[in-house]
Design an enzyme around this catalytic site. Structure first.
Site, PDB file in Angstrom:
ATOM      1  CG  ASP A 159      12.089   9.748   3.349  1.00 55.17           C
ATOM      2  OD1 ASP A 159      12.686   9.432   4.349  1.00 55.17           O
ATOM      3  OD2 ASP A 159      10.950   9.435   3.118  1.00 55.17           O
ATOM      4  CB  ALA A 209      -0.790   0.091   1.141  1.00 54.32           C
ATOM      5  N   GLY A 210       0.753   1.884  -1.061  1.00 55.17           N
ATOM      6  CA  GLY A 210       1.361   3.276  -0.994  1.00 55.17           C
ATOM      7  C   GLY A 210       0.381   4.409  -0.222  1.00 55.17           C
ATOM      8  CG  PHE A 266      -0.580   9.108  -3.977  1.00 48.01           C
ATOM      9  CD1 PHE A 266      -1.045  10.454  -3.789  1.00 48.01           C
ATOM     10  CD2 PHE A 266       0.958   9.325  -3.861  1.00 48.01           C
ATOM     11  CE1 PHE A 266      -0.223  11.634  -3.474  1.00 48.01           C
ATOM     12  CE2 PHE A 266       1.627  10.270  -3.532  1.00 48.01           C
ATOM     13  CZ  PHE A 266       1.044  11.693  -3.400  1.00 48.01           C
ATOM     14  N   GLY A 267      -2.279   5.037  -3.153  1.00 53.66           N
ATOM     15  CA  GLY A 267      -3.003   3.754  -3.564  1.00 53.66           C
ATOM     16  C   GLY A 267      -2.232   2.714  -3.348  1.00 53.66           C
ATOM     17  CE  LYS A 279       5.721   3.405  -5.718  1.00 52.17           C
ATOM     18  NZ  LYS A 279       6.551   4.951  -5.164  1.00 52.17           N
TER      19      LYS A 279
HETATM   20  O1  ACK Z   1       8.245  -3.675   1.320  1.00 54.94           O
HETATM   21  P1  ACK Z   1       7.691  -3.991  -0.001  1.00 54.94           P
HETATM   22  O2  ACK Z   1       7.413  -5.344  -0.342  1.00 54.94           O
HETATM   23  O3  ACK Z   1       8.260  -3.308  -1.088  1.00 54.94           O
HETATM   24  O4  ACK Z   1       6.238  -3.273   0.084  1.00 54.94           O
HETATM   25  C1  ACK Z   1       6.405  -2.042  -0.390  1.00 54.94           C
HETATM   26  C2  ACK Z   1       5.016  -1.792  -1.389  1.00 54.94           C
HETATM   27  O5  ACK Z   1       5.285  -1.846  -2.387  1.00 54.94           O
HETATM   28  C3  ACK Z   1       4.608  -0.149  -0.983  1.00 54.94           C
HETATM   29  O6  ACK Z   1       5.812   0.688  -1.343  1.00 54.94           O
HETATM   30  C4  ACK Z   1       6.616  -2.646  -2.732  1.00 54.94           C
HETATM   31  N1  ACK Z   1       7.260  -1.882  -3.826  1.00 54.94           N
HETATM   32  C5  ACK Z   1       7.209  -0.513  -4.023  1.00 54.94           C
HETATM   33  N2  ACK Z   1       7.771  -0.459  -5.287  1.00 54.94           N
HETATM   34  C6  ACK Z   1       8.310  -1.952  -5.772  1.00 54.94           C
HETATM   35  C7  ACK Z   1       8.735  -2.183  -6.834  1.00 54.94           C
HETATM   36  N3  ACK Z   1       9.290  -1.469  -7.895  1.00 54.94           N
HETATM   37  N4  ACK Z   1       9.099  -3.531  -7.070  1.00 54.94           N
HETATM   38  C8  ACK Z   1       8.500  -4.395  -5.913  1.00 54.94           C
HETATM   39  N5  ACK Z   1       7.894  -3.982  -4.903  1.00 54.94           N
HETATM   40  C9  ACK Z   1       7.749  -2.637  -4.654  1.00 54.94           C
HETATM   41  C10 ACK Z   1       7.581  -2.265  -1.535  1.00 54.94           C
END
Ligand code: ACK
Length: 914
Positions: free
Chosen positions: A711, A594-595, A597-598, A618
């Site tokens: 950050d 979950a980000g 914005f969605g 995303k």
């Molecule tokens: O720790 P995670 O699995 O890695 O959970 C966060 C989540 O989405 C919210 O940011 C994952 N995430 C973000 N960008 C990517 C990406 N490019 N490839 C794989 N996972 C991602 C991130």
């Protein structure tokens, strides 16, 4: 003026010729007539033919007495008191037959005073004098005649004369007697003749007036050389004296060191040993050559020599002393001296120096020279007394090469220009390499440097139809020479259609709009064009290419980061930097997180003509505000500008359909902090250092293009299946808004306190140096497998502790050298912190030399806790050396001395791992 009298007599007369005496009883001869009582008188008195001697105008002066008619007794009926004067011109004697009508009348003559009977008694002569002139006369002579019509006249004298300008010498010119002109107002121009021993400077002339006066002299004569003017004549100069043509009128004594033994000399002969130049004035003393210059000194500056000397003791009596420099250098076999090369420069000049110094430049480095400073003057060349010189031996120093002067353009393409050049005129040693600097015209802050050993390169990755400035300099063991002047070369115009080949896929462009230069386009074009221009593969082994922007090193194809905020329309920014992907190319397979914005999802991306590959997607949740949309796509605008293996790669955006999406490369292992926690203690130190190296490399790239992350933390690093770490999470305001770690500071900003440098917390001074601080924290996170920095300390306590110089302790089993690096990143003075460039350099060295990682922060703490309050660290020589090699300016000693800092933190914190 003077008058010439003409002779005359009266051969024909109706008048009486009477001899008389004047008042003084002197005998006089008169012609009289006095028939006053008779009617119809017409009595003539005519002269002989009077020859006029060439005069065109003659004067007749009459002296006469005339009887007053009123004084006559018996009336005055027929008595006259005037008579007439006539003349007749003729070339011969024809006067006897002249008729009355042939005469020309001159005038009627009246008496100013007439006499009476009384006067006769008193013997008073009332003599009248009248003058009349005749002319212009054209014949040889003339007759004069006097007509009486009944008067009582006694003609006492008739004088006939003409006027002349007399002989005269004026301005050394003679003017002969000159009879005046026929007209009373006429000026006759007369040419003069120069007197003996004189010459006409300007043709002498004078003007003879009707009154016989010389007027208006023009031109003059001057005495010829060897003579002087004395009393309207030219007199010869005596022996020992001379007079040259152009000098003063008088003869002069011979000047010093000269003589003459004859009269009429135009110059004097020099005494033996003395000379005179043709251009020397004759009244100048004879002179001689100067003696040698004195007290010569030399001053060597690299390959230039400054020579200075004093004027000769003997100048020879002249003021035109000058100096010539003779330059000789020792031959290659060191056996003899030979003439210096023609390339040696003499400032201001080599010969005829009027100053007492000269700068000799462009000599060979490390070479022995002999200079002779010769004194000469105007008469040196007239004699052969032997050269008068002082000599100096000089050895030049080491010097950098002279600037490259000849640079040529070779083939040029749309995106490349080949440039070749000639070795500098004066290499001053063996050229080790050339440095070629080039940049787009008027874009000097972004330039590229290529170093190579050859004398030609191909600069690629250029814009079509653009002018680039090239400058080249050479390097020898003495250092770099000066850059050449700027050479401007232009690339060819861009094409209308072309194919770009990227590393991973192909794009077909309808039109090559490289000149628009979006970052993506630039990169793509840059990559494609390496095929036909400069390419890494083609580079000489020694060739090195570095890009600079605002003083930062840039990497090939990298451009300066452009803040999307600078775009009025955020949509324009996103489309400038991100490719629009058709939603049909994307398949969302699963939600991975979950980000802000969605959701963040993953699934395959299938682009036309390319193999499908996994991506992260995303999404922007429904119901977003315009600002949220802008901020969400802002991240794509930023990410789209990056192209680095340690920066998360943007594939594109979906903005034309909903939901709006950002498509990035898929990172199988997700974020680094979670990944490490899941795999606590599972990696070798080298693997961990490899991760740190990736993070540092990505950060170096961001730093170099001018992007401050703000950050940086393990949670914002993504890890792929190969354990490659990539920096992610680039938002516009997300640092403050969407990071769960971000906390409000006293100044109202939202900041991830534990990761942030004190100056950024205190006064929002976010720089690459504050990113380095955060990197140190992220390092600590990595080395402690995802431990939370400062554990459960409150943000306030963290701020306070850091402010009081306390720092995190070394993580368990952390190589000392890495802990030192962390501590260096946490220097209070941000300028003392290492640069990412240096961090990458150090980590590379550590990876190459794993033994340097052996020394660990005391591992007893891992089991024993930190209760005794001290962390001791052990150094190995290798570690220190390696760090110092990369981290110039970092005072490792002071980092180490801060171990007491860690003690307090250790006491106040409980550690999960204990
Ligand atoms: O720790 P995670 O699995 O890695 O959970 C966060 C989540 O989405 C919210 O940011 C994952 N995430 C973000 N960008 C990517 C990406 N490019 N490839 C794989 N996972 C991602 C991130």
């Amino acid at each position: 003026m003077f008058d010439i009298f003409l002779s005359l007599y009266f051969p024909s007369l109706q008048w009486e010729e009477i001899g008389e005496v004047d008042e003084n009883y002197a005998p006089i001869h008169t012609y009289q007539v006095c028939k006053v009582m008779e009617h119809n008188q017409n009595n003539w008195l005519q002269t002989n033919l009077i020859l006029n001697e060439g005069a065109q105008r003659v004067f007749v002066e009459l002296q006469f007495t005339l009887r007053d008619c009123n004084s006559l007794p018996g009336g005055v009926g027929t008595c006259k008191e005037t008579f007439n004067m006539y003349y007749y011109e003729s070339n011969d004697e024809e006067g006897r037959n002249l008729r009355e009508s042939q005469y020309s009348k001159v005038d009627t003559i009246a008496a100013d005073e007439s006499f009476t009977e009384l006067d006769l008694g008193d013997r008073v002569m009332k003599l009248n004098t009248e003058v009349r002139d005749l002319g212009p006369l054209t014949k040889k002579g003339f007759y004069l005649a006097f007509q009486d019509l009944g008067a009582c006249i006694a003609l006492v004298s008739v004088r006939v004369f003409y006027k002349k300008c007399p002989f005269i010498v004026r301005n050394l010119a003679q003017f002969q007697d000159t009879i005046t002109g026929s007209d009373s107002s006429q000026l006759l121009e007369v040419a003069g003749n120069c007197v003996n021993n004189s010459v006409a400077e300007d043709l002498p002339r004078m003007h003879c007036s009707a009154e016989g006066e010389w007027l208006v002299p023009i031109g003059k004569c001057v005495c010829q050389a060897g003579f002087e003017e004395v009393n309207d004549s030219c007199q010869v100069c005596r022996a020992g004296f001379f007079r040259s043509v152009l000098q003063t009128p008088a003869c002069s004594k011979c000047p010093p060191h000269s003589f003459t033994r004859v009269q009429g000399s135009v110059g004097c002969t020099c005494e033996e040993g003395y000379y005179r130049r043709d251009s020397d004035p004759p009244n100048m003393a004879c002179t001689r050559p100067p003696s040698a210059p004195r007290n010569a000194i030399s001053n060597v500056n690299e390959t230039s020599v400054f020579l200075e000397w004093a004027v000769p003791e003997e100048t020879g009596g002249r003021k035109d002393v000058s100096y010539n420099i003779l330059c000789r250098k020792i031959s290659v076999d060191s056996r003899h001296y030979e003439e210096c090369e023609s390339t040696v420069r003499f400032l201001p000049q080599r010969n005829s120096l009027r100053n007492n110094s000269v700068m000799v430049a462009d000599l060979l480095a490390h070479t022995n020279y002999t200079f002779e400073v010769e004194a000469v003057n105007g008469v040196s060349e007239l004699t052969n007394p032997g050269r008068q010189f002082v000599s100096l031996n000089v050895t030049t120093n080491q010097a950098a090469p002279s600037p490259v002067s000849v640079v040529r353009k070779g083939n040029s393409g749309k995106n490349s220009i080949s440039v070749s050049w000639q070795e500098p005129d004066r290499p001053n040693g063996i050229i080790l390499e050339y440095e070629i600097k080039y940049f787009e015209k008027d874009q000097e802050t972004s330039y590229t440097i290529i170093k190579c050993k050859e004398t030609e390169i191909v600069a690629d990755g250029l814009k079509p139809s653009s002018v680039y400035i090239f400058q080249i300099r050479a390097r020898t063991s003495a250092g770099y020479g000066g850059f050449s002047r700027r050479f401007e070369f232009e690339t060819s115009p861009y094409c209308k259609s072309c194919i770009y080949i990227d590393n991973t896929h192909m794009l077909f462009c309808a039109q090559c709009v490289c000149c628009n230069m979006t970052v993506i386009q630039h990169h793509v074009c840059g990559k494609s064009l390496r095929r036909c221009g400069y390419s890494k593969a083609k580079q000489e082994p020694d060739e090195e290419k570095i890009h600079f922007h605002n003083g930062h090193i840039m990497y090939p194809g990298v451009r300066t980061y452009i803040d999307p905020h600078t775009y009025e329309d955020p949509n324009q920014a996103v489309h400038e930097f991100a490719k629009e992907i058709d939603v049909s190319c994307i398949t969302i397979e699963r939600v991975i997180g979950a980000g802000e914005f969605g959701e963040v999802c993953s699934g395959p991306l299938r682009l036309p003509g390319k193999k499908e590959f996994p991506v992260a997607i995303k999404t922007l949740k429904a119901g977003y505000t315009e600002r949220q949309r802008r901020d969400f796509l802002g991240e794509a605008s930023i990410m789209g500008q990056f192209d680095h293996p340690n920066i998360i790669h943007l594939e594109g955006v979906v903005t034309k359909t909903k939901p709006v999406m950002i498509i990035t490369e898929y990172m199988e292992n997700g974020s680094l902090d979670t990944f490490l926690k899941k795999n606590d203690g599972q990696f070798t130190v080298i693997q961990l250092v490899g991760m740190l190296r990736g993070m540092a490399s990505g950060m170096r790239y961001l730093c170099d293009i001018g992007y401050v992350h703000r950050d940086l933390a393990a949670r914002n690093i993504l890890v792929n299946s190969n354990l490659v770490c990539k920096v992610s999470d680039f938002g516009l305001s997300r640092v403050l808004e969407d990071d769960a770690e971000a906390a409000y500071t006293t100044r109202g900003g939202k900041i991830p306190i534990r990761w942030t440098a004190p100056e950024a917390i205190a006064f929002r001074k976010f720089t690459s140096a504050s990113d380095v601080w955060s990197y140190g924290i992220a390092m600590w996170e990595v080395m402690s497998y995802g431990e939370r920095p400062y554990w459960e300390m409150s943000n306030q306590d963290v701020i306070k502790a850091v402010e009081e110089s306390y720092r995190l302790p070394g993580p368990m089993d952390c190589p000392v050298v890495l802990y030192h690096l962390m501590m260096a990143c946490w220097q209070k003075d941000r300028n003392s912190r290492p640069k990412f460039e240096e961090i990458v350099c150090l980590l590379d060295k550590l990876i190459r030399n794993p033994s340097s990682l052996k020394a660990l922060v005391n591992s007893s703490h891992r089991s024993g806790g930190f209760t005794d309050g001290f962390v001791s660290v052990t150094f190995t020589e290798v570690g220190v050396t390696d760090i110092t090699a990369c981290l110039t300016g970092i005072d490792l000693g002071s980092s180490v001395s801060q171990t007491h800092v860690t003690s307090l933190i250790s006491r106040t914190l409980s550690r999960k791992h204990t």
